[in-house]
Scaffold this active site. Structure first.
Site, short mmCIF file in Angstrom:
data_model
loop_
_atom_site.label_atom_id
_atom_site.label_comp_id
_atom_site.label_asym_id
_atom_site.label_seq_id
_atom_site.Cartn_x
_atom_site.Cartn_y
_atom_site.Cartn_z
N ASP A 1 -4.53 -28.25 -39.25
CA ASP A 1 -3.76 -29.85 -39.72
C ASP A 1 -3.50 -29.27 -40.82
O ASP A 1 -4.88 -28.80 -41.98
CB ASP A 1 -3.91 -31.27 -39.06
N TYR B 1 -16.76 -28.37 -37.63
CA TYR B 1 -16.25 -29.42 -38.10
C TYR B 1 -16.85 -30.72 -39.11
O TYR B 1 -17.74 -30.95 -38.60
CB TYR B 1 -15.59 -29.99 -37.90
N ASP C 1 -4.80 -39.52 -37.05
CA ASP C 1 -5.31 -39.24 -38.48
C ASP C 1 -4.84 -40.12 -39.64
O ASP C 1 -4.65 -40.59 -39.00
CB ASP C 1 -5.56 -37.55 -38.56
N ARG D 1 -9.72 -33.86 -33.77
CA ARG D 1 -8.91 -35.75 -33.82
C ARG D 1 -9.19 -36.65 -33.02
O ARG D 1 -9.52 -37.89 -32.76
CB ARG D 1 -7.32 -35.13 -34.09
#
Length: 291
Positions: A35, A63, A77, A176
């Site tokens: 993203d 992550y 987000d 997310r």
């Protein structure tokens, strides 16, 4: 291949466009979209190696995510619009903040195989169009759940309402969505405030170069991003045969036929990637033409 540490604010396509200009070639593609607000490891493939994308993408990814409890957003987000307090959960208004133990228990609940609903603002295709395009027009988007696996997930830091967690997940997992669902389980609502991809399989972001430092000298041999694959060594004559798309007989059958294998010639040259089926190596992607 290039290992790039993508900065925030750049789309994965922006990175590809930059690499095309620097290397003066159109044959550039990335594996595993990040993203725009996210940072971290992006594998970019160049030339004939662009056909290897699926062998990189299928690996687990790690992550480091920052999140905020208290409310959800339209995009799951920090770039999205705020939704009402506690949306998606049942925590009474004014109740105490979740304890560290409660938060750790909620995160552990994500471990293992499961079904996940992708974010509405995602690159998933809906009737031939990207989901995010429909969502931006205000259309209601209902995406089907997908199978994912969370291999590991740990709380790194917590100071309500902010927290950090690290997760290793299967390909196709949206971190997310983990943040969104965490807020729902706690009854507080939540969204990601930061996301950094630290690893793709054994490839680590510490090996990557900053985008502004990408030069022809930063390009790596394709085999370096496929070091997770089993390999077979081939002679010059066998490499030539593979260049014609021919299968190689008398290969070990210990490798399961569903697992890709790298065929490597002298000098660690990646010639092809294929599978060993009934004792024969059958190429699927050939990097070196015959001759």
């Amino acid at each position: 291949a290039l290992l790039i540490d993508k900065p925030a604010g750049w789309t994965s396509h922006d990175v590809v466009a930059r690499v095309r200009r620097v290397l003066n070639t159109r044959a550039v593609g990335h594996t595993g979209t990040l993203d725009p607000f996210a940072t971290g490891l992006l594998v970019v493939l160049v030339g004939r190696a662009t056909r290897l994308a699926r062998f990189v993408e299928q690996q687990a990814k790690t992550y480091l995510a920052g999140a905020r409890l208290g409310f959800a957003t339209t995009t799951d987000d920090v770039t999205g619009e705020r939704l009402e307090e506690g949306r998606g959960g049942g925590r009474p208004a004014g109740s105490a903040a979740p304890s560290r133990a409660e938060l750790e228990a909620a995160l552990r609940g994500f471990l293992g195989p499961q079904r996940q609903r992708p974010p509405a603002y995602s690159a998933k295709q809906v009737a031939g169009e990207r989901s995010y395009a429909k969502a931006r027009r205000g259309e209601r988007v209902e995406l089907a759940d997908v199978d994912i696996v969370v291999h590991a997930i740990d709380l790194v830091a917590y100071d309500y309402p902010a927290l950090e967690f690290r997760a290793t997940v299967s390909a196709g997992t949206y971190v997310r969505a983990i943040g969104r669902d965490l807020g729902a389980r706690l009854g507080t609502g939540a969204h990601l405030t930061a996301l950094r991809r630290e690893a793709i399989g054994s490839l680590g972001v510490e090996e990557a170069v900053a985008l502004e430092r990408v030069t022809p000298d930063a390009v790596r041999a394709p085999l370096e991003v496929l070091r997770h694959l089993d390999r077979i060594d081939v002679t010059a004559d066998e490499a030539k045969a593979l260049g014609y798309g021919q299968a190689l007989p008398d290969r070990p059958t210990a490798v399961p036929p569903d697992r890709p294998v790298a065929a490597v010639a002298e000098g660690d040259r990646l010639v092809a990637v294929g599978r060993v089926v009934e004792g024969r190596f059958r190429p699927e992607v050939v990097l070196e033409p015959a001759g």
